[in-house]
Design an enzyme around this catalytic site. Structure first.
Site, short mmCIF file in Angstrom:
data_model
loop_
_atom_site.label_atom_id
_atom_site.label_comp_id
_atom_site.label_asym_id
_atom_site.label_seq_id
_atom_site.Cartn_x
_atom_site.Cartn_y
_atom_site.Cartn_z
N ILE A 18 0.59 4.84 1.46
CA ILE A 18 1.14 5.15 0.14
C ILE A 18 0.94 6.63 -0.19
O ILE A 18 1.84 7.29 -0.73
CB ILE A 18 0.45 4.25 -0.92
CG1 ILE A 18 0.86 2.78 -0.70
CG2 ILE A 18 0.77 4.71 -2.32
CD1 ILE A 18 0.06 1.77 -1.50
N ASP A 37 -7.83 14.20 3.35
CA ASP A 37 -8.03 12.89 3.98
C ASP A 37 -9.23 12.96 4.92
O ASP A 37 -9.51 14.00 5.52
CB ASP A 37 -6.78 12.49 4.78
CG ASP A 37 -6.68 10.99 4.99
OD1 ASP A 37 -5.79 10.37 4.37
OD2 ASP A 37 -7.49 10.43 5.78
N TYR A 158 -13.78 -5.12 -4.27
CA TYR A 158 -12.48 -4.45 -4.34
C TYR A 158 -11.83 -4.72 -5.70
O TYR A 158 -11.41 -3.80 -6.41
CB TYR A 158 -11.58 -4.93 -3.20
CG TYR A 158 -10.24 -4.24 -3.14
CD1 TYR A 158 -10.14 -2.95 -2.63
CD2 TYR A 158 -9.08 -4.85 -3.61
CE1 TYR A 158 -8.92 -2.29 -2.58
CE2 TYR A 158 -7.85 -4.21 -3.56
CZ TYR A 158 -7.77 -2.93 -3.05
OH TYR A 158 -6.56 -2.28 -3.00
N LYS A 162 -11.16 -1.99 -8.69
CA LYS A 162 -9.79 -1.66 -9.11
C LYS A 162 -9.58 -1.97 -10.60
O LYS A 162 -8.83 -1.27 -11.28
CB LYS A 162 -8.77 -2.41 -8.24
CG LYS A 162 -8.76 -1.94 -6.78
CD LYS A 162 -8.37 -0.48 -6.67
CE LYS A 162 -8.10 -0.05 -5.24
NZ LYS A 162 -7.69 1.35 -5.14
N LEU A 192 3.86 -2.88 2.41
CA LEU A 192 3.89 -2.85 3.88
C LEU A 192 3.69 -1.43 4.42
O LEU A 192 4.63 -0.77 4.85
CB LEU A 192 5.22 -3.40 4.39
CG LEU A 192 5.36 -4.92 4.41
CD1 LEU A 192 6.51 -5.32 5.31
CD2 LEU A 192 4.09 -5.61 4.87
N1 LIG Z 1 -1.21 -1.28 0.90
C1 LIG Z 1 -1.36 -2.18 -0.05
O1 LIG Z 1 -0.88 -3.31 0.04
C2 LIG Z 1 -2.13 -1.84 -1.31
C3 LIG Z 1 -2.14 -2.77 -2.34
C4 LIG Z 1 -2.85 -2.48 -3.51
C5 LIG Z 1 -3.52 -1.27 -3.63
N2 LIG Z 1 -3.50 -0.39 -2.59
C6 LIG Z 1 -4.25 0.85 -2.77
O2 LIG Z 1 -3.42 1.95 -2.44
C7 LIG Z 1 -4.22 3.02 -1.93
C8 LIG Z 1 -3.67 3.48 -0.61
O3 LIG Z 1 -3.65 2.38 0.26
P1 LIG Z 1 -2.86 2.36 1.64
O4 LIG Z 1 -2.53 0.93 1.90
O5 LIG Z 1 -1.80 3.39 1.65
O6 LIG Z 1 -4.06 2.76 2.61
P2 LIG Z 1 -4.04 3.34 4.10
O7 LIG Z 1 -5.20 2.70 4.76
O8 LIG Z 1 -2.69 3.22 4.73
O9 LIG Z 1 -4.33 4.87 3.85
C9 LIG Z 1 -5.51 5.27 3.25
C10 LIG Z 1 -5.80 6.71 3.64
O10 LIG Z 1 -7.05 7.05 3.06
C11 LIG Z 1 -7.86 7.69 4.02
N3 LIG Z 1 -9.26 7.45 3.68
C12 LIG Z 1 -9.98 6.32 3.81
N4 LIG Z 1 -11.23 6.52 3.37
C13 LIG Z 1 -11.28 7.79 2.94
C14 LIG Z 1 -12.30 8.59 2.35
N5 LIG Z 1 -13.55 8.11 2.14
N6 LIG Z 1 -12.02 9.86 2.04
C15 LIG Z 1 -10.78 10.37 2.26
N7 LIG Z 1 -9.78 9.67 2.81
C16 LIG Z 1 -10.03 8.40 3.14
C17 LIG Z 1 -7.47 7.08 5.35
O11 LIG Z 1 -7.78 7.95 6.43
C18 LIG Z 1 -5.96 6.89 5.15
O12 LIG Z 1 -5.22 8.04 5.55
C19 LIG Z 1 -5.65 2.47 -1.87
O13 LIG Z 1 -6.34 2.86 -3.04
C20 LIG Z 1 -5.45 0.98 -1.87
O14 LIG Z 1 -6.56 0.28 -2.38
C21 LIG Z 1 -2.83 -0.65 -1.43
#
Ligand SMILES: NC(=O)c1ccc[n+]([C@@H]2O[C@H](COP(=O)([O-])OP(=O)(O)OC[C@H]3O[C@@H](n4cnc5c(N)ncnc54)[C@H](O)[C@@H]3O)[C@@H](O)[C@H]2O)c1
Length: 267
Positions: A18, A37, A158, A162, A192
């Site tokens: 995202i 990141d 989690y 949130k 996704l």
């Molecule tokens: N994908 C989903 O279905 C979904 C649903 C609800 C909420 N979210 C939220 O959206 C956000 C992004 O999720 P995503 O699915 O794109 O995740 P992702 O795992 O695809 O990407 C997360 C990124 O954060 C980086 N990261 C992880 N820990 C880190 C840290 N301590 N410091 C710096 N960078 C760090 C990772 O290297 C990665 O590039 C998150 O907050 C997640 O909780 C995602």
């Protein structure tokens, strides 16, 4: 003229999923983007790709669990581009092995997830706000989750972290609104991302899709576009809000599916 022309944006966790989508969309609409990141190489690659497409971006190492690292990323952004107008606190972690129900969950994991998912939002904002105040305002965007609005059998930390993001968003909005700083959040349902596609079995993805009101899954751009809107002046009268972007997954009566099956049996 882009929708966020010349705004300077820092995105945490922007190397994939995202965050990457939001970074790409913001840059396309004219923002100068800093991608922080844990995956430094990924952050730098993402920035290079934005530059190849004619945008302006920098990538750097960021550990959202560490206060000093967050401060450094904020300072770097201002040194590099002269100001900071948009902070997208996107980093968030989940752990299906250790973040369990309340009785059985690993307490160290509780602390880690609270730190990375919730405290990082506080810290990013804490260091960005003085710069935003000085330069006439800004937009802070946080990433909550639909897990912050509903209970589940596991992922207690989690979900609680949130839910904390949702209300911290309101607190920041109330405390700094008069400084022209807006603070909003996005709450994605299942999106996704490449990680979700690789880690979730088809059957599980199918269950999620079945319970969406819409007949398809969410994509990273569905959240990225909302972030773009919240970053832009198009949302200038909006603050303290959390946009739920979840395909209508949570809007129906939860008994609907079983009730429909029951009614079919009666015919
Ligand atoms: N994908 C989903 O279905 C979904 C649903 C609800 C909420 N979210 C939220 O959206 C956000 C992004 O999720 P995503 O699915 O794109 O995740 P992702 O795992 O695809 O990407 C997360 C990124 O954060 C980086 N990261 C992880 N820990 C880190 C840290 N301590 N410091 C710096 N960078 C760090 C990772 O290297 C990665 O590039 C998150 O907050 C997640 O909780 C995602």
């Amino acid at each position: 003229m882009g929708r966020v022309n010349d705004k300077v944006a820092l995105i945490t966790g922007g190397a994939s999923g995202i965050g990457l989508s939001a970074a790409t969309l913001l840059a396309k609409e004219g923002a100068k983007v800093v991608i922080g990141d844990f995956n430094e190489e990924g952050a730098k690659e993402a920035a290079a790709s934005i530059k190849r497409d004619g945008g302006e971006a920098s990538g750097l190492f960021l550990d959202a669990a560490k206060e000093e690292s967050i401060k450094e990323a904020v300072d770097f952004t201002v040194q590099q581009y002269g100001t900071l107008n948009v902070l997208y606190n996107n980093v968030g972690l989940t752990n299906l092995q250790k973040d369990l129900d309340v009785v059985n969950m690993d307490l160290e994991e509780w602390d880690r997830l609270m730190n990375v998912n919730l405290k990082s939002v506080l810290l990013g904002s804490r260091y960005a706000i003085p710069y935003m105040k000085k330069d006439g305002g800004g937009s802070i965007i946080n990433t909550a989750s639909m897990a912050g609005f509903a209970g589940d059998s596991i992922r207690s930390a989690y979900g609680a972290s949130k839910a904390g993001v949702v209300n911290l968003t309101r607190y920041i909005a109330v405390q700094y609104g008069k400084d022209h700083i807006r603070c909003n959040a996005v709450a994605p349902g299942l999106i996704l991302t490449p990680a979700a596609k690789n880690n979730m079995p088809e059957e599980v993805l199918g269950i999620f899709e079945k319970f969406n009101a819409l007949p398809y899954h969410g994509e990273p751009e569905d959240i990225g576009n909302a972030v773009l809107f919240l970053a832009s002046d198009e949302s200038k009268f909006m603050t303290g809000q959390t946009l739920q972007i979840e395909g209508g997954h949570y809007i129906g009566n939860p008994t609907m599916s079983d009730f429909n099956a029951f009614m079919q049996q009666q015919q």
